[in-house]
Design a protein around this motif. Structure first.
Motif, PDB file in Angstrom:
ATOM      1  N   TYR A 119       0.920  -1.132  -0.048  1.00  0.00           N
ATOM      2  CA  TYR A 119       0.065  -0.039  -0.128  1.00  0.00           C
ATOM      3  C   TYR A 119       0.815   1.296   0.020  1.00  0.00           C
ATOM      4  O   TYR A 119       1.751   1.362   0.682  1.00  0.00           O
ATOM      5  N   ILE A 120       0.321   2.387  -0.580  1.00  0.00           N
ATOM      6  CA  ILE A 120       1.175   3.333  -0.539  1.00  0.00           C
ATOM      7  C   ILE A 120       1.633   4.161   0.375  1.00  0.00           C
ATOM      8  O   ILE A 120       2.526   4.865   0.545  1.00  0.00           O
ATOM      9  N   ASN A 121       0.599   3.919   1.358  1.00  0.00           N
ATOM     10  CA  ASN A 121       1.019   4.607   2.816  1.00  0.00           C
ATOM     11  C   ASN A 121       2.135   3.792   3.630  1.00  0.00           C
ATOM     12  O   ASN A 121       1.701   3.017   4.432  1.00  0.00           O
ATOM     13  N   CYS A 122       3.132   3.993   3.114  1.00  0.00           N
ATOM     14  CA  CYS A 122       4.442   3.594   3.733  1.00  0.00           C
ATOM     15  C   CYS A 122       5.469   4.343   3.398  1.00  0.00           C
ATOM     16  O   CYS A 122       5.635   5.328   2.587  1.00  0.00           O
ATOM     17  N   SER A 123       6.656   4.397   4.066  1.00  0.00           N
ATOM     18  CA  SER A 123       7.851   5.287   3.741  1.00  0.00           C
ATOM     19  C   SER A 123       8.421   4.813   2.354  1.00  0.00           C
ATOM     20  O   SER A 123       8.232   3.900   1.823  1.00  0.00           O
ATOM     21  N   THR A 124       9.239   5.816   2.097  1.00  0.00           N
ATOM     22  CA  THR A 124      10.091   5.526   0.685  1.00  0.00           C
ATOM     23  C   THR A 124      10.974   4.145   0.814  1.00  0.00           C
ATOM     24  O   THR A 124      11.004   3.667  -0.290  1.00  0.00           O
ATOM     25  N   GLU A 125      11.447   4.108   2.009  1.00  0.00           N
ATOM     26  CA  GLU A 125      12.324   2.736   2.341  1.00  0.00           C
ATOM     27  C   GLU A 125      11.557   1.650   1.958  1.00  0.00           C
ATOM     28  O   GLU A 125      12.051   0.660   1.258  1.00  0.00           O
ATOM     29  N   VAL A 126      10.426   1.452   2.503  1.00  0.00           N
ATOM     30  CA  VAL A 126       9.324   0.341   2.428  1.00  0.00           C
ATOM     31  C   VAL A 126       9.061   0.180   0.936  1.00  0.00           C
ATOM     32  O   VAL A 126       9.095  -0.809   0.080  1.00  0.00           O
ATOM     33  N   LYS A 127       8.943   1.275   0.061  1.00  0.00           N
ATOM     34  CA  LYS A 127       8.373   1.374  -1.381  1.00  0.00           C
ATOM     35  C   LYS A 127       9.873   0.755  -2.112  1.00  0.00           C
ATOM     36  O   LYS A 127       9.665   0.033  -2.757  1.00  0.00           O
ATOM     37  N   ALA A 128      10.986   0.935  -1.469  1.00  0.00           N
ATOM     38  CA  ALA A 128      12.184   0.581  -2.329  1.00  0.00           C
ATOM     39  C   ALA A 128      12.541  -0.856  -1.990  1.00  0.00           C
ATOM     40  O   ALA A 128      12.941  -1.572  -2.832  1.00  0.00           O
ATOM     41  N   LEU A 129      11.783  -1.457  -1.140  1.00  0.00           N
ATOM     42  CA  LEU A 129      11.885  -3.013  -0.909  1.00  0.00           C
ATOM     43  C   LEU A 129      10.516  -3.633  -1.527  1.00  0.00           C
ATOM     44  O   LEU A 129      10.432  -4.969  -1.411  1.00  0.00           O
TER      45      LEU A 129
END
Ligand code: 13P
Ligand code: SF4
Length: 328
Positions: free
Chosen positions: A119-129
């Motif tokens: 879900y887009i409701n996460c940090s940039t770091e989690v998006k990168a993972l």
């Protein structure tokens, strides 16, 4: 310097924001959960997918993002050449807080045969993972394109993940995060409200827990709920999401009644997003005047996060504007 420590007495903030917006070549993007006074002066209002697309496409040199941090970071990831300001850098999200990148990385490593649909409701770091980002308006379209035998980790919202899992009859490993705003709706109070307004449909955001979703006639993103409100034929609609969205409903449909779903106290004050509420006209004025607080993201991290966002934009296709997870 904070808005509190600056004397803005006597300033016509709306006029000043308008002047600065022109002077800076800025566009003001606002989420539906912002206060009516911010919504009223925004150039664009939308759900998180629509605002991401708007940020990626704008010609403006400056994006003043009236929303929460993960939304402003998404704008910066997609439009790195722009100056992106967020009126209050503390505007976070309980879902982001529930998913620390180190823990998410460990969880991913423990399930190497799973992809991470996040879900887009996460940090940039989690998006990168992550492999593919979804929003509440694009999740269904995207999930439908993932082969049935592909194992999936879904995070950080266990309620959105659970809703998708039930609707698609598809098992997913769910990260245990929740939105504190949608979590606060009370089933007992909702049933009392329904009894007081017989026949009034309930429109709910999929971040709501299942005991609220079970009473919903429509489930969808903020834009989806707004579209549902524009199309329903009755007089009264019960809205189970952050109540500031009701402002757009009242503007579009002045003759109808929109009631925010209640929390345990029978009121809906506990359902105002405390993070979104940190942005004020004063802070927006200062952000445009000083071009700070700015969103900055280290380039390597930005590029890693962009992969999963690009995948979302590719797979979401024409989803934008529908904001729709559909009827249950
Ligand atoms: P939308 O994608 O529906 O705008 O939701 C964003 C959000 O944070 C809801 O709590
Ligand atoms: Fe996060 Fe919930 Fe606020 Fe949306 S409403 S920004 S999910 S805390």
């Amino acid at each position: 310097m904070t808005a509190q420590s600056v004397n803005l007495t006597g300033l016509d903030l709306r006029a000043e924001i308008d002047r600065l917006r022109k002077e800076r070549g800025a566009v003001i993007l606002a989420h539906y959960y912002q206060s009516p006074e911010i919504q009223d002066l925004a150039d664009y209002i939308g759900d998180s997918l629509e605002l991401s697309k708007k940020a990626a496409a704008t010609d403006a040199e400056v994006i003043a993002f009236c929303g929460v941090k993960f939304m402003a970071e998404t704008a910066k990831i997609l439009a790195p050449e722009k100056i992106v300001v967020l009126p209050d850098l503390n505007a976070g999200c309980s879902l982001e807080d529930a998913c620390p990148p180190e823990k998410f990385a460990q969880f991913r490593a423990a399930h190497p045969d799973h992809i991470a649909l996040t879900y887009i409701n996460c940090s940039t770091e989690v998006k990168a993972l992550s492999d593919v980002i979804v929003t509440s308006s694009s999740a269904e379209t995207i999930l439908a394109q993932i082969p049935a035998d592909q194992k999936i980790i879904f995070g950080p919202d266990r309620h959105l993940g659970g809703y998708l899992s039930r609707k698609f009859n598809r098992e997913m490993l769910l990260w245990p995060g929740v939105c504190i705003v949608h979590e606060a709706f009370s089933e007992t109070e909702l049933l009392k409200l329904k009894a007081q307004h017989p026949g009034a449909p309930v429109a709910a955001h999929p971040e709501c827990p299942p005991h609220i979703i079970d009473h919903a006639d429509y489930v969808g993103s903020t834009s989806g709920i707004l579209n549902f409100a524009k199309g329903f034929e009755g007089d009264t609609l019960i809205v189970a999401t952050e109540p500031h969205i009701i402002h757009q409903m009242e503007l579009a449909l002045p003759g109808k009644t929109f009631i925010g779903a209640p929390g345990a106290d029978g009121q809906c004050s506990c359902n105002i997003c405390p993070y979104m509420a940190l942005n004020t006209l004063e802070k927006l004025y200062l952000a445009l005047r000083d071009l700070t607080p700015r969103i900055e993201i280290e380039e390597g991290l930005r590029l890693r996060a962009k992969r999963s966002l690009d995948k979302m934009l590719e797979m979401a296709g024409g989803t934008v504007g529908q904001g729709d997870l559909g009827a249950r």
